[in-house]
Design an enzyme around this catalytic site. Structure first.
Site, PDB file in Angstrom:
ATOM      1  N   ARG A   4     -66.288  53.350  18.053  1.00 29.34           N
ATOM      2  CA  ARG A   4     -65.893  53.779  19.229  1.00 29.34           C
ATOM      3  C   ARG A   4     -65.035  55.031  19.119  1.00 29.34           C
ATOM      4  O   ARG A   4     -64.063  54.959  18.462  1.00 29.34           O
ATOM      5  CB  ARG A   4     -65.274  52.674  19.984  1.00 29.34           C
ATOM      6  CG  ARG A   4     -64.452  52.747  21.161  1.00 29.34           C
ATOM      7  CD  ARG A   4     -65.491  53.180  22.441  1.00 29.34           C
ATOM      8  NE  ARG A   4     -64.928  53.470  23.862  1.00 29.34           N
ATOM      9  CZ  ARG A   4     -65.495  53.525  24.809  1.00 29.34           C
ATOM     10  NH1 ARG A   4     -66.879  54.122  24.689  1.00 29.34           N
ATOM     11  NH2 ARG A   4     -65.021  53.939  25.872  1.00 29.34           N
ATOM     12  N   GLN A  49     -53.063  54.524  14.247  1.00 29.79           N
ATOM     13  CA  GLN A  49     -52.602  53.505  13.562  1.00 29.79           C
ATOM     14  C   GLN A  49     -52.452  52.484  14.449  1.00 29.79           C
ATOM     15  O   GLN A  49     -52.425  51.232  13.739  1.00 29.79           O
ATOM     16  CB  GLN A  49     -51.066  54.074  12.835  1.00 29.79           C
ATOM     17  CG  GLN A  49     -51.082  54.945  11.716  1.00 29.79           C
ATOM     18  CD  GLN A  49     -49.888  55.134  11.209  1.00 29.79           C
ATOM     19  OE1 GLN A  49     -48.735  54.477  11.708  1.00 29.79           O
ATOM     20  NE2 GLN A  49     -49.897  55.773  10.078  1.00 29.79           N
ATOM     21  N   GLY A  51     -61.220  47.045  24.633  1.00 33.29           N
ATOM     22  CA  GLY A  51     -60.859  47.658  25.817  1.00 33.29           C
ATOM     23  C   GLY A  51     -61.638  46.822  26.949  1.00 33.29           C
ATOM     24  O   GLY A  51     -61.849  45.431  27.053  1.00 33.29           O
ATOM     25  N   GLU A 100     -57.383  17.462  18.384  1.00 34.03           N
ATOM     26  CA  GLU A 100     -57.237  17.161  17.207  1.00 34.03           C
ATOM     27  C   GLU A 100     -55.738  17.233  16.882  1.00 34.03           C
ATOM     28  O   GLU A 100     -55.374  17.443  15.571  1.00 34.03           O
ATOM     29  CB  GLU A 100     -57.866  17.747  16.069  1.00 34.03           C
ATOM     30  CG  GLU A 100     -59.531  17.597  16.134  1.00 34.03           C
ATOM     31  CD  GLU A 100     -59.946  16.161  15.513  1.00 34.03           C
ATOM     32  OE1 GLU A 100     -59.271  15.637  14.576  1.00 34.03           O
ATOM     33  OE2 GLU A 100     -60.566  15.757  16.265  1.00 34.03           O
TER      34      GLU A 100
HETATM   35  C1  LIG Z   1     -62.699  19.907  24.928  1.00 32.54           C
HETATM   36  C2  LIG Z   1     -61.888  18.891  24.286  1.00 32.54           C
HETATM   37  C3  LIG Z   1     -62.623  17.807  23.371  1.00 32.54           C
HETATM   38  C4  LIG Z   1     -61.852  16.669  22.887  1.00 32.54           C
HETATM   39  N1  LIG Z   1     -62.693  15.770  21.946  1.00 32.54           N
HETATM   40  C5  LIG Z   1     -61.961  14.601  21.923  1.00 32.54           C
HETATM   41  C6  LIG Z   1     -62.965  13.481  21.194  1.00 32.54           C
HETATM   42  O1  LIG Z   1     -63.970  13.726  20.916  1.00 32.54           O
HETATM   43  N2  LIG Z   1     -62.172  12.515  21.015  1.00 32.54           N
HETATM   44  C7  LIG Z   1     -60.932  12.086  21.528  1.00 32.54           C
HETATM   45  O2  LIG Z   1     -60.627  10.890  21.460  1.00 32.54           O
HETATM   46  N3  LIG Z   1     -60.248  13.134  22.227  1.00 32.54           N
HETATM   47  C8  LIG Z   1     -60.617  14.464  22.338  1.00 32.54           C
HETATM   48  N4  LIG Z   1     -59.935  15.224  22.980  1.00 32.54           N
HETATM   49  C9  LIG Z   1     -58.600  14.919  23.355  1.00 32.54           C
HETATM   50  C10 LIG Z   1     -57.489  15.885  22.711  1.00 32.54           C
HETATM   51  O3  LIG Z   1     -57.428  15.280  21.428  1.00 32.54           O
HETATM   52  C11 LIG Z   1     -56.233  15.785  23.717  1.00 32.54           C
HETATM   53  O4  LIG Z   1     -56.459  16.785  24.819  1.00 32.54           O
HETATM   54  C12 LIG Z   1     -55.021  15.830  23.015  1.00 32.54           C
HETATM   55  O5  LIG Z   1     -54.746  14.946  21.924  1.00 32.54           O
HETATM   56  C13 LIG Z   1     -53.980  16.429  23.870  1.00 32.54           C
HETATM   57  O6  LIG Z   1     -53.690  15.375  24.870  1.00 32.54           O
HETATM   58  P1  LIG Z   1     -53.653  15.565  26.317  1.00 32.54           P
HETATM   59  O7  LIG Z   1     -54.467  16.549  26.764  1.00 32.54           O
HETATM   60  O8  LIG Z   1     -53.622  14.408  27.150  1.00 32.54           O
HETATM   61  O9  LIG Z   1     -52.214  16.156  26.580  1.00 32.54           O
HETATM   62  P2  LIG Z   1     -50.728  15.734  26.562  1.00 32.54           P
HETATM   63  O10 LIG Z   1     -50.350  14.748  25.611  1.00 32.54           O
HETATM   64  O11 LIG Z   1     -50.520  15.253  27.706  1.00 32.54           O
HETATM   65  O12 LIG Z   1     -49.709  17.145  26.135  1.00 32.54           O
HETATM   66  C14 LIG Z   1     -49.382  17.811  27.022  1.00 32.54           C
HETATM   67  C15 LIG Z   1     -48.512  19.132  26.495  1.00 32.54           C
HETATM   68  O13 LIG Z   1     -47.301  18.296  26.289  1.00 32.54           O
HETATM   69  C16 LIG Z   1     -47.051  18.486  24.928  1.00 32.54           C
HETATM   70  N5  LIG Z   1     -46.604  17.360  24.393  1.00 32.54           N
HETATM   71  C17 LIG Z   1     -46.785  16.067  24.479  1.00 32.54           C
HETATM   72  N6  LIG Z   1     -46.034  14.981  23.675  1.00 32.54           N
HETATM   73  C18 LIG Z   1     -45.166  16.264  23.047  1.00 32.54           C
HETATM   74  C19 LIG Z   1     -43.952  15.718  21.944  1.00 32.54           C
HETATM   75  N7  LIG Z   1     -43.813  14.637  21.781  1.00 32.54           N
HETATM   76  N8  LIG Z   1     -43.276  16.702  21.811  1.00 32.54           N
HETATM   77  C20 LIG Z   1     -43.641  18.136  22.340  1.00 32.54           C
HETATM   78  N9  LIG Z   1     -44.732  18.449  23.096  1.00 32.54           N
HETATM   79  C21 LIG Z   1     -45.332  17.353  23.520  1.00 32.54           C
HETATM   80  C22 LIG Z   1     -48.375  18.885  24.240  1.00 32.54           C
HETATM   81  O14 LIG Z   1     -48.288  19.722  23.015  1.00 32.54           O
HETATM   82  C23 LIG Z   1     -49.239  19.541  25.382  1.00 32.54           C
HETATM   83  O15 LIG Z   1     -48.718  21.078  25.237  1.00 32.54           O
HETATM   84  C24 LIG Z   1     -60.672  16.402  23.344  1.00 32.54           C
HETATM   85  C25 LIG Z   1     -60.014  17.349  24.270  1.00 32.54           C
HETATM   86  C26 LIG Z   1     -60.520  18.596  24.659  1.00 32.54           C
HETATM   87  C27 LIG Z   1     -59.854  19.280  25.615  1.00 32.54           C
END
Ligand SMILES: Cc1cc2nc3c(=O)[nH]c(=O)nc-3n(C[C@H](O)[C@H](O)[C@H](O)COP(=O)(O)OP(=O)(O)OC[C@H]3O[C@@H](n4cnc5c(N)ncnc54)[C@H](O)[C@@H]3O)c2cc1C
Length: 403
Positions: free
Chosen positions: A288, A299, A359, A383
């Site tokens: 580009r 840089q 961009g 995870e």
């Molecule tokens: C696309 C996708 C695929 C997935 N696939 C699977 C699957 O195959 N099997 C499965 O079992 N799960 C699956 N999950 C679930 C995933 O593992 C969870 O979304 C994840 O563990 C977070 O849980 P939650 O979304 O309830 O967020 P919450 O636990 O509610 O967390 C919300 C926020 O609070 C923060 N938080 C929570 N507790 C604390 C703490 N003690 N200290 C500091 N911060 C904290 C978190 O870091 C986050 O920023 C999937 C999720 C997505 C979006």
């Protein structure tokens, strides 16, 4: 055996094999499946035909590799091709890993092949732990499994959410409470065999990224499964629960090692996305031209790319170290979590910087970079979120209870 980042002949071959599939089959299909937001069955079939989507490949890569590096190497290449399709191919591995982690050898032999099927009759696996009110806080799981002596069946009720392949999988591995008094130590994992009428798919989620990967709720209503579908077997479960009730250890150290050892593999997927964005934006910046010269000759652009190359190599080094330590059960400071934390952050950061380098072209769907940025964000979330990795690492390095 010492840690050695030099790949052996087999690993170099696997790397090239997966790279060829990723560049010839996966990447050309990525934009289409992202738009369709559907499971890319034809691509999974192609992966099955070459043996990449198969329990044999998983077993070979996991078991016959004393270095631990084969899996991260393969995953980086596949996810370099596309993360949504990559997860559709590797999602069954979550169920297979759950079965391998807790199942008896007989259960592994019976159920892991059914997570994959054959190229003619593809099957999928799903691992269902998360619930609407139990994401990071696994101890809050409410799905309940009750054993019914008269029929020798488990009856499971509850709702799982965010489940990769949820509802469309043939084999679901479900984590449920067997003794509510014992918190997370009163949980067990169950295999729900194919075609069980007590399991149904709830809503399918429309996502920000990895849209070719199916994510949905799984609803279990009076879901009846044979008594021998509890992973590890009922006798072992009873023994473990009895130990916990007596206040003895529930094997927390072994469980910690297992969780840690799965994280570098997830980090490797994030490294693949970051590398895709880096390579693409490097080439773009060399071609580009603005102000009469390639933009890389500024840089400010060249240094972003230098930082990208450095950060991606750093993330990969942590992933490989984490994988090696996991293989040799040598974690000391949650190095598996470190790898996943770093790789997720690098993927989000590098893909955002790649948009900047392109961009306006980086911001539109005609180019793959905005998709990579959308895909990368999940690596800070699933995870174990970014904060949960920090929690695990801070507890490991301090030896103290951090809340
Ligand atoms: C696309 C996708 C695929 C997935 N696939 C699977 C699957 O195959 N099997 C499965 O079992 N799960 C699956 N999950 C679930 C995933 O593992 C969870 O979304 C994840 O563990 C977070 O849980 P939650 O979304 O309830 O967020 P919450 O636990 O509610 O967390 C919300 C926020 O609070 C923060 N938080 C929570 N507790 C604390 C703490 N003690 N200290 C500091 N911060 C904290 C978190 O870091 C986050 O920023 C999937 C999720 C997505 C979006």
């Amino acid at each position: 055996m010492d840690f050695n980042p030099e790949l052996n002949e087999d690993q170099l071959q696997i790397q090239q094999w997966v790279h060829d599939f990723a560049s010839e089959v996966v990447r050309p299909a990525a934009a289409d499946w992202d738009e369709r937001e559907e499971t890319p069955w034809p691509i999974i079939k192609e992966a099955a035909e070459i043996g990449l989507y198969s329990w044999e490949f998983m077993a070979e890569a996991m078991m016959n590799d004393p270095t631990g590096l084969t899996m991260p190497v393969a995953l980086e290449e596949l996810f370099w091709g596309d993360a949504g399709i990559g997860l559709s191919i590797m999602g069954s591995g979550l169920a297979a890993a759950g079965i391998a982690a807790s199942g008896t050898p007989e259960q592994v032999m019976e159920w892991v092949p059914q997570c994959y099927g054959t190229p003619e009759d593809l099957m999928l696996g799903a691992f269902a732990s998360s619930e609407p009110d139990a994401g990071s806080d696994v101890a809050a799981i409410r799905t309940r499994a009750v054993y019914e002596e008269s029929t020798d069946e488990w009856v499971i009720n509850g709702t799982k959410t965010w489940i990769t392949n949820g509802g469309i999988a043939d084999v679901h591995v479900v984590v449920a409470v067997v003794d509510p008094e014992l918190g997370s130590r009163g949980h067990a994992s169950f295999v729900i065999p194919p075609g069980n009428s007590g399991l149904s798919q709830g809503q399918k989620f429309k996502k920000h990224g990895i849209r070719a990967s199916h994510t949905a709720e799984v609803v279990l209503t009076e879901c009846r499964i044979p008594g021998n579908c509890v992973l590890g077997g009922k006798d072992k479960l009873e023994e473990r629960l009895a130990r916990v009730r007596e206040g003895k250890s529930g094997n927390a150290q072994a469980a910690m090692q297992t969780f840690e050892s799965t994280r570098p593999a997830v980090g490797a997927q994030a490294v693949g996305i970051a590398r895709a964005a880096y390579e693409y934006s490097l080439e773009y910046a060399k071609e580009r031209r603005q102000f009469g010269r390639p933009i890389i000759q500024n840089q400010s652009i060249a240094f972003i790319l230098a930082d990208m190359a450095t950060e991606i190599d750093a993330a990969r080094a942590l992933v490989w170290r984490g994988a090696w330590l996991g293989k040799h059960k040598k974690y000391r400071n949650a190095e598996g979590s470190m790898a996943k934390l770093k790789a997720g952050r690098v993927a989000v950061w590098a893909t955002e910087r790649a948009i900047q380098i392109l961009g306006g072209y980086g911001y539109v769907r005609d180019y793959p970079v905005e998709r990579w940025h959308r895909d990368a964000k999940i690596y800070d979330i699933f995870e174990g979120t970014e904060q949960i990795q920090q929690l695990v690492i801070s507890r490991a390095i301090s030896g103290m209870r951090i809340e």
